[in-house]
Design a protein around this motif. Structure first.
Motif, PDB file in Angstrom:
ATOM      1  N   GLU A  13     -14.050   4.153  25.842  1.00 45.29           N
ATOM      2  CA  GLU A  13     -14.085   5.002  24.647  1.00 45.29           C
ATOM      3  C   GLU A  13     -12.699   5.449  24.220  1.00 45.29           C
ATOM      4  OE1 GLU A  13     -16.180   8.680  25.316  1.00 45.29           O
ATOM      5  OE2 GLU A  13     -14.670   9.416  26.680  1.00 45.29           O
ATOM      6  N   ARG A  15     -11.045   8.676  21.384  1.00 49.88           N
ATOM      7  CA  ARG A  15     -11.222   9.723  20.371  1.00 49.88           C
ATOM      8  C   ARG A  15     -10.267   9.375  19.235  1.00 49.88           C
ATOM      9  NH1 ARG A  15     -15.106  13.255  19.057  1.00 49.88           N
ATOM     10  NH2 ARG A  15     -14.280  15.081  17.987  1.00 49.88           N
ATOM     11  N   SER A  53     -20.751  -1.027  19.310  1.00 48.08           N
ATOM     12  CA  SER A  53     -19.666  -0.121  18.965  1.00 48.08           C
ATOM     13  C   SER A  53     -20.340   1.116  18.403  1.00 48.08           C
ATOM     14  CB  SER A  53     -18.750  -0.765  17.924  1.00 48.08           C
ATOM     15  OG  SER A  53     -17.694   0.115  17.607  1.00 48.08           O
ATOM     16  N   TYR A  55     -20.302   5.227  17.249  1.00 45.98           N
ATOM     17  CA  TYR A  55     -19.483   6.301  16.699  1.00 45.98           C
ATOM     18  C   TYR A  55     -20.261   7.593  16.914  1.00 45.98           C
ATOM     19  CZ  TYR A  55     -17.558   2.142  14.646  1.00 45.98           C
ATOM     20  OH  TYR A  55     -17.037   0.894  14.487  1.00 45.98           O
ATOM     21  N   THR A  67     -15.626  10.083  18.313  1.00 46.36           N
ATOM     22  CA  THR A  67     -15.424   9.220  19.471  1.00 46.36           C
ATOM     23  C   THR A  67     -16.033   7.854  19.189  1.00 46.36           C
ATOM     24  OG1 THR A  67     -15.478  11.094  20.985  1.00 46.36           O
ATOM     25  CG2 THR A  67     -15.951   8.926  21.939  1.00 46.36           C
ATOM     26  N   THR A  68     -15.326   6.799  19.566  1.00 51.41           N
ATOM     27  CA  THR A  68     -15.868   5.449  19.490  1.00 51.41           C
ATOM     28  C   THR A  68     -16.024   4.914  20.905  1.00 51.41           C
ATOM     29  OG1 THR A  68     -14.807   5.018  17.371  1.00 51.41           O
ATOM     30  CG2 THR A  68     -15.510   3.095  18.636  1.00 51.41           C
ATOM     31  N   ILE A  69     -17.192   4.338  21.168  1.00 55.65           N
ATOM     32  CA  ILE A  69     -17.496   3.730  22.459  1.00 55.65           C
ATOM     33  C   ILE A  69     -17.782   2.258  22.214  1.00 55.65           C
ATOM     34  CG2 ILE A  69     -19.102   3.714  24.408  1.00 55.65           C
ATOM     35  CD1 ILE A  69     -19.883   6.639  23.429  1.00 55.65           C
ATOM     36  N   ARG A  87     -23.284   6.625  29.185  1.00 48.89           N
ATOM     37  CA  ARG A  87     -23.827   7.666  28.323  1.00 48.89           C
ATOM     38  C   ARG A  87     -25.209   7.251  27.850  1.00 48.89           C
ATOM     39  NH1 ARG A  87     -20.523  10.729  23.784  1.00 48.89           N
ATOM     40  NH2 ARG A  87     -22.242  11.809  22.810  1.00 48.89           N
ATOM     41  N   TYR A 127     -25.089   9.971  16.021  1.00 50.85           N
ATOM     42  CA  TYR A 127     -24.361   8.760  16.388  1.00 50.85           C
ATOM     43  C   TYR A 127     -24.774   7.632  15.470  1.00 50.85           C
ATOM     44  CZ  TYR A 127     -28.467   6.914  18.948  1.00 50.85           C
ATOM     45  OH  TYR A 127     -29.715   6.446  19.290  1.00 50.85           O
TER      46      TYR A 127
END
Length: 151
Positions: A13, A15, A53, A55, A67-69, A87, A127
């Motif tokens: 991830e 930020r 992806s 957000y 935050t991007t994961i 998560r 999200y």
């Protein structure tokens, strides 16, 4: 696989923010890390090879920090390798968009359209996520599904 009913993910991830093209730089580096470090091979208990992806953790909306994961859906978060994190995301209502064309330009174009319609979409800002599967690797004929949480 229907991810709109919630899912667990393991990945990496960052930020970031859309201000001053910060996200372009940060997300480029995150994708580069994902592929150069072969993160997908380090993730245990995968339930698919679709790369997501996500957000999330929006400070307010798309104009503020979030935050991007980047990761892969998994069956359990019991085993998270060092350097990665896991998560869980709950069921949500989504509006689906499909980005078609050369990546990442097609995805960037759709997000611009989503931002323009921000109010009318009644976004929830819990999200949002993109799904990268075999269809996303077809050059100018690529397709990426984008799911935006709505009220």
């Amino acid at each position: 696989m229907d991810l709109t009913n919630g899912f667990k993910i393991i990945g990496i991830e960052v930020r970031t923010s859309n201000q001053n093209n910060q996200s372009q730089s940060d997300l480029g580096k995150l994708w580069e890390q994902f592929y150069s470090e072969n993160i997908i091979e380090k993730i245990p208990n995968k339930i698919s090879n679709e790369v997501l992806s996500i957000y999330t953790d929006y400070k307010k909306n798309y104009t503020e920090d979030y935050t991007t994961i980047i990761g892969v859906p998994v069956s359990t978060l019991n085993e998270i390798p060092n350097g990665l994190f896991g998560r869980e995301f709950d069921k949500e209502n989504f509006q689906k968009f499909i980005a078609k064309g050369e990546m990442p330009n097609a995805v960037i174009k759709i997000w611009s359209e989503i931002w323009e319609k921000d109010e009318e979409l009644n976004r929830k800002y819990t999200y949002d996520f993109e799904v990268y599967d075999a269809k996303s690797q077809n050059g100018e004929n690529s397709e990426v599904e984008i799911y935006v949480a709505v009220k």
